[in-house]
Write an enzyme that holds these catalytic residues in place. Structure first.
Site, PDB file in Angstrom:
ATOM      1  N   GLU A 174     -11.718   4.635  -4.474  1.00 46.80           N
ATOM      2  CA  GLU A 174     -11.965   3.196  -4.363  1.00 46.80           C
ATOM      3  C   GLU A 174     -12.519   2.612  -5.660  1.00 46.80           C
ATOM      4  OE1 GLU A 174     -11.346   1.142  -1.542  1.00 46.80           O
ATOM      5  OE2 GLU A 174     -10.217   2.956  -1.036  1.00 46.80           O
ATOM      6  N   ARG A 195       0.876  -1.179   0.000  1.00 43.84           N
ATOM      7  CA  ARG A 195       0.000   0.000   0.000  1.00 43.84           C
ATOM      8  C   ARG A 195       0.900   1.212   0.000  1.00 43.84           C
ATOM      9  NH1 ARG A 195      -2.981   3.886   1.250  1.00 43.84           N
ATOM     10  NH2 ARG A 195      -5.096   3.995   1.886  1.00 43.84           N
ATOM     11  N   ARG A 229      -1.083  -5.824   4.507  1.00 44.46           N
ATOM     12  CA  ARG A 229      -0.304  -5.208   3.430  1.00 44.46           C
ATOM     13  C   ARG A 229       0.873  -4.442   4.028  1.00 44.46           C
ATOM     14  NH1 ARG A 229      -4.987  -1.760   0.587  1.00 44.46           N
ATOM     15  NH2 ARG A 229      -5.080  -1.118   2.767  1.00 44.46           N
TER      16      ARG A 229
END
Length: 189
Positions: free
Chosen positions: A72, A64, A112
C-alpha cells in the site's frame, strides 16, 4: 464495441460477465496494483490519446489488477508500506503509456474494474501485469473475498512461491519489516 467507455461505471455488466476484452492506453499508475486506462475502441485506435490531466477519473477506467495485492502507498494519512513506491514505479515502467488488453472479471466494492491486464513488450512478447509483479516479489497473491484468478491460481501461486524462495522484493525484507497488504489494511482500517 465502437463507443468509448469513459469510466468503470460505463462498462455494462454483460461485458464484465462475458469477460469480453477491450483495449486502452494506461494514463496513470496509482499504485502497484491499480491503473487508469483510457479506453480506445477499434475505430479510435489511431486517434490521439489525451495526456494525464486534472479530472482523470472522469475520462479513464480505474482497473485493479486481478489476483494480486501490492504494498500500500501512503494515502488518507496512513503511512506507506515498504516497497510500495518500488512496486508502483516498476509497474509504471512496464505499462505507463502503453496499449493494454483488459479482460474484465468483476467490479470491486470501490467500483474499480478487476481485470487481467496484458501488454506487449517490444511489440512481440505478451505479458500479464499481475504475473510480472508477483514474479518480481512486488505483490502477494490476493486471497481476499471475491478473488479473481482467471483460471490461473496454480500458476500465480507458483510465481509467488518462486519469488518468496528467491527472496525477491517484499520477500527479501526482514520478518518484522513486512506485513502483507491484507494485514496492513486490516490494521489501518
Amino acid at each position: 464495441m465502437f463507443s468509448r467507455y469513459q469510466t468503470s461505471a460505463d462498462i455494462p455488466d454483460s461485458v464484465v460477465k462475458s469477460h469480453r476484452k477491450f483495449y486502452g492506453v494506461v494514463l496513470d499508475v496509482s499504485d502497484g496494483d491499480t491503473i487508469r486506462v483510457y479506453h480506445t475502441p477499434i475505430l479510435q485506435w489511431l486517434a490521439e490519446t489525451p495526456k494525464k490531466q486534472r479530472g482523470i477519473s472522469n475520462y479513464t477506467i480505474s482497473v485493479r489488477l486481478s489476483a494480486m495485492d501490492a504494498p500500500e502507498v501512503s494515502h488518507f494519512g496512513k503511512p506507506a508500506q515498504p516497497l510500495s513506491k518500488e512496486a508502483k514505479d516498476y509497474l509504471a515502467g512496464q505499462i505507463l503509456g502503453k496499449r493494454v488488453s483488459i479482460k474484465p472479471l468483476a467490479k470491486d466494492q470501490y467500483g474499480r474494474l478487476v481485470a487481467t491486464v496484458t501488454y506487449r513488450e517490444m511489440y512481440v512478447f505478451k505479458k500479464n501485469a499481475a504475473h510480472v509483479m508477483l514474479a518480481q516479489g512486488l505483490g502477494t497473491l490476493y486471497r481476499g473475498g471475491n478473488a479473481q484468478y482467471d483460471g490461473e491460481k496454480a500458476l500465480l501461486e507458483n510465481l509467488e512461491a518462486t519469488a518468496k524462495k528467491n527472496k525477491r522484493g517484499i520477500w527479501g525484507l526482514k520478518k518484522g519489516d513486512y506485513e502483507s497488504p491484507a494485514e496492513y489494511k486490516r490494521k489501518h482500517k
